[in-house]
Scaffold this active site. Structure first.
Site, PDB file in Angstrom:
ATOM      1  N   GLY A  12      45.918  47.070  46.257  1.00 37.26           N
ATOM      2  CA  GLY A  12      44.946  47.917  45.623  1.00 37.26           C
ATOM      3  C   GLY A  12      43.812  48.560  45.891  1.00 37.26           C
ATOM      4  N   GLY A  76      57.099  47.764  46.648  1.00 36.20           N
ATOM      5  CA  GLY A  76      58.042  48.342  47.298  1.00 36.20           C
ATOM      6  C   GLY A  76      58.556  47.386  48.595  1.00 36.20           C
ATOM      7  N   GLY A 115      43.968  43.501  51.480  1.00 39.10           N
ATOM      8  CA  GLY A 115      43.726  42.143  51.024  1.00 39.10           C
ATOM      9  C   GLY A 115      44.686  41.074  51.689  1.00 39.10           C
ATOM     10  N   GLY A 117      47.639  40.121  50.578  1.00 40.72           N
ATOM     11  CA  GLY A 117      48.973  40.698  50.682  1.00 40.72           C
ATOM     12  C   GLY A 117      49.377  41.581  51.952  1.00 40.72           C
ATOM     13  N   THR A 138      39.003  43.230  49.297  1.00 34.69           N
ATOM     14  CA  THR A 138      39.121  43.035  48.126  1.00 34.69           C
ATOM     15  C   THR A 138      37.895  42.759  47.225  1.00 34.69           C
ATOM     16  OG1 THR A 138      40.590  41.477  46.625  1.00 34.69           O
ATOM     17  CG2 THR A 138      39.717  40.811  48.835  1.00 34.69           C
ATOM     18  N   ASP A 140      38.159  40.865  44.931  1.00 35.48           N
ATOM     19  CA  ASP A 140      38.558  39.472  44.370  1.00 35.48           C
ATOM     20  C   ASP A 140      37.662  38.523  45.508  1.00 35.48           C
ATOM     21  OD1 ASP A 140      40.349  40.539  42.594  1.00 35.48           O
ATOM     22  OD2 ASP A 140      41.933  40.028  44.024  1.00 35.48           O
ATOM     23  N   ARG A 184      41.834  37.775  40.100  1.00 34.06           N
ATOM     24  CA  ARG A 184      43.075  37.167  40.187  1.00 34.06           C
ATOM     25  C   ARG A 184      42.824  35.442  40.203  1.00 34.06           C
ATOM     26  NH1 ARG A 184      47.096  38.066  44.997  1.00 34.06           N
ATOM     27  NH2 ARG A 184      45.112  37.378  46.049  1.00 34.06           N
ATOM     28  N   GLU A 235      40.109  36.885  34.574  1.00 38.51           N
ATOM     29  CA  GLU A 235      41.496  37.197  34.080  1.00 38.51           C
ATOM     30  C   GLU A 235      42.479  35.785  34.422  1.00 38.51           C
ATOM     31  OE1 GLU A 235      43.142  40.740  36.163  1.00 38.51           O
ATOM     32  OE2 GLU A 235      42.665  39.630  38.060  1.00 38.51           O
TER      33      GLU A 235
HETATM   34  O1  F6P Z   1      43.311  42.207  43.821  1.00 40.43           O
HETATM   35  C1  F6P Z   1      42.723  43.324  43.111  1.00 40.43           C
HETATM   36  C2  F6P Z   1      43.128  43.528  41.460  1.00 40.43           C
HETATM   37  O2  F6P Z   1      42.224  44.201  41.026  1.00 40.43           O
HETATM   38  C3  F6P Z   1      43.028  42.029  40.827  1.00 40.43           C
HETATM   39  O3  F6P Z   1      41.861  41.552  40.732  1.00 40.43           O
HETATM   40  C4  F6P Z   1      44.049  42.079  39.790  1.00 40.43           C
HETATM   41  O4  F6P Z   1      44.539  41.033  39.334  1.00 40.43           O
HETATM   42  C5  F6P Z   1      44.861  43.111  40.338  1.00 40.43           C
HETATM   43  O5  F6P Z   1      44.527  43.685  41.696  1.00 40.43           O
HETATM   44  C6  F6P Z   1      45.341  44.331  39.455  1.00 40.43           C
HETATM   45  O6  F6P Z   1      46.532  44.783  40.413  1.00 40.43           O
HETATM   46  P1  F6P Z   1      47.253  46.108  39.713  1.00 40.43           P
HETATM   47  O7  F6P Z   1      46.121  47.387  40.074  1.00 40.43           O
HETATM   48  O8  F6P Z   1      48.582  46.278  40.192  1.00 40.43           O
HETATM   49  O9  F6P Z   1      47.130  46.299  38.211  1.00 40.43           O
END
Ligand code: F6P
Length: 366
Positions: A12, A76, A115, A117, A138, A140, A184, A235
């Site tokens: 992200g 992907g 991050g 991942g 990140t 997060d 997350r 969340e």
């Molecule tokens: O890891 C960053 C983050 O913004 C998280 O806080 C959130 O759960 C996720 O990415 C959202 O991902 P996407 O952009 O795929 O909706």
């Protein structure tokens, strides 16, 4: 021939990505090296490769520009995560192709800004023979091995500002306002923004919450003449005995999207207290825009340190922040373990000392 390094941004987007790119390009340039930007995340390494030379002079203005000029991808063939802490092994043929792409571009090393991942993929690329250096990104703040990731401070700053705004409308209307923030499976954004924004209740994934404990806070405040309540929900927070609230199932190569718990909590508070309650989901607004001063500086230090690691051929390492210095830790150490908010740490102790409820039933919390 000139030394050439590559840089890509994965996962992200996040405030400060461009500031890292700028720092890498500038410090590489000072060493007489050329930097190639790999476009669209790891996919840009696969044939036909997608890259472009990043010139020193085009770095002007990148320090504060949101997003990433290289583009990014969190799905992907290189999707590294599928669930709560679960990592996925990238297809070995894809890794072989990535290495071939890396070699065809004449790169000495690759800086991966991402991050957990993307850093998990970086580690797999490293094991497949690509000299990699990582930069932890990140909002997060859930990567182990560094006390902070870049992007976190910017997200907290935005969320705190949003909570200030929610407080004024809560106060004006004698309402309960619920703000849902990202993060997350870690409650860093909620805990930091919640305390900085003066929330009355903070719900984080690390502490399963009880609706009766939250409603009690609202009722107690009402009894004290405080006719509004500010609630922050991460969340990934969940009610005791219940599962995470998601917006769709996890796919074979895609993590489930968290979101929606704010509405669930708001509805239950309204029902349980009779108070008018509203929810506001901050969502991707937390990821966009200008990085804070702290993040600009961190990104610049991280970018310069990443180039230094390459000069020392310290591959398989990630730059990290251990105040007052930046340092390096093995990527293999940092990935695959979630850094969550410690239950006995200073942040939660501070919140409890101020009487903030974390939705649990322990006497200290309510
Ligand atoms: O890891 C960053 C983050 O913004 C998280 O806080 C959130 O759960 C996720 O990415 C959202 O991902 P996407 O952009 O795929 O909706």
């Amino acid at each position: 021939m000139k030394t050439r390094i590559g840089i890509l941004t994965g996962g992200g987007d996040c405030p400060g990505l461009n500031a890292v790119i700028r720092a890498v390009v500038k410090s590489a340039f000072k060493r007489g090296w050329e930097t190639l930007g790999i476009m669209g995340g790891f996919e840009g390494l696969l044939a036909p490769t997608n890259s472009r030379v990043l010139n020193y002079h085009e770095m002007d203005g990148l320090l504060y520009l949101g997003g990433t000029i290289l583009g990014t991808c969190n799905k992907g063939r290189f999707s590294g995560k599928t669930g709560h802490g679960e990592t996925r092994q990238i297809d070995p043929d894809v890794l072989v192709d990535a290495r071939a792409g890396f070699e065809s571009l004449g790169l000495r090393a690759l800086v991966v800004v991402g991050g957990d991942g993307s850093l998990t993929i970086a580690q797999q690329c490293f094991e497949a023979g690509i000299p990699v250096v990582g930069v932890p990104k990140t909002i997060d703040n859930d990567i182990d091995g560094t006390v902070v990731t870049f992007g976190f401070d910017s997200a907290v700053s935005f969320a705190t500002d949003a909570l200030d705004r929610l407080r004024s409308t809560a106060q004006s209307h004698d309402r309960v306002m619920v703000g849902e923030v990202m993060g997350r499976y870690a409650g860093w954004i909620a805990a930091h923004a919640g305390i900085a924004g003066g929330a009355d209740v903070i719900l984080i994934p690390e502490i399963p919450f009880h609706m009766d404990a939250i409603c009690r806070v609202v009722a107690e405040r009402e009894a004290e003449g405080k006719r509004f309540t500010l609630v922050v929900v991460a969340e990934g927070a969940r009610e005791a005995g219940r599962d995470f609230v998601t917006m769709g199932e996890a796919g074979a190569i895609r993590e489930a999207r968290l979101g929606g718990i704010g509405a669930v909590v708001a509805e239950a508070i309204g029902r349980g207290t009779g108070k008018e309650t509203r929810v506001c989901v901050l969502g991707h607004l937390q990821r966009g825009g200008v990085p804070t001063t702290f993040d600009r500086l961190l990104c610049t230090r991280f970018g310069a340190s990443a180039v230094e690691l390459i000069s020392k051929e310290k591959y398989g390492y990630m730059v990290a922040h251990h105040p007052p210095d930046t340092s390096a830790v093995l990527i293999s150490y940092a990935v695959g373990r979630l850094r969550t908010v410690p239950l006995d740490g200073d942040i939660l102790r501070t919140g409890r000392a101020l009487g903030i409820s974390f939705g649990d039933r322990s006497p200290a919390s309510s």
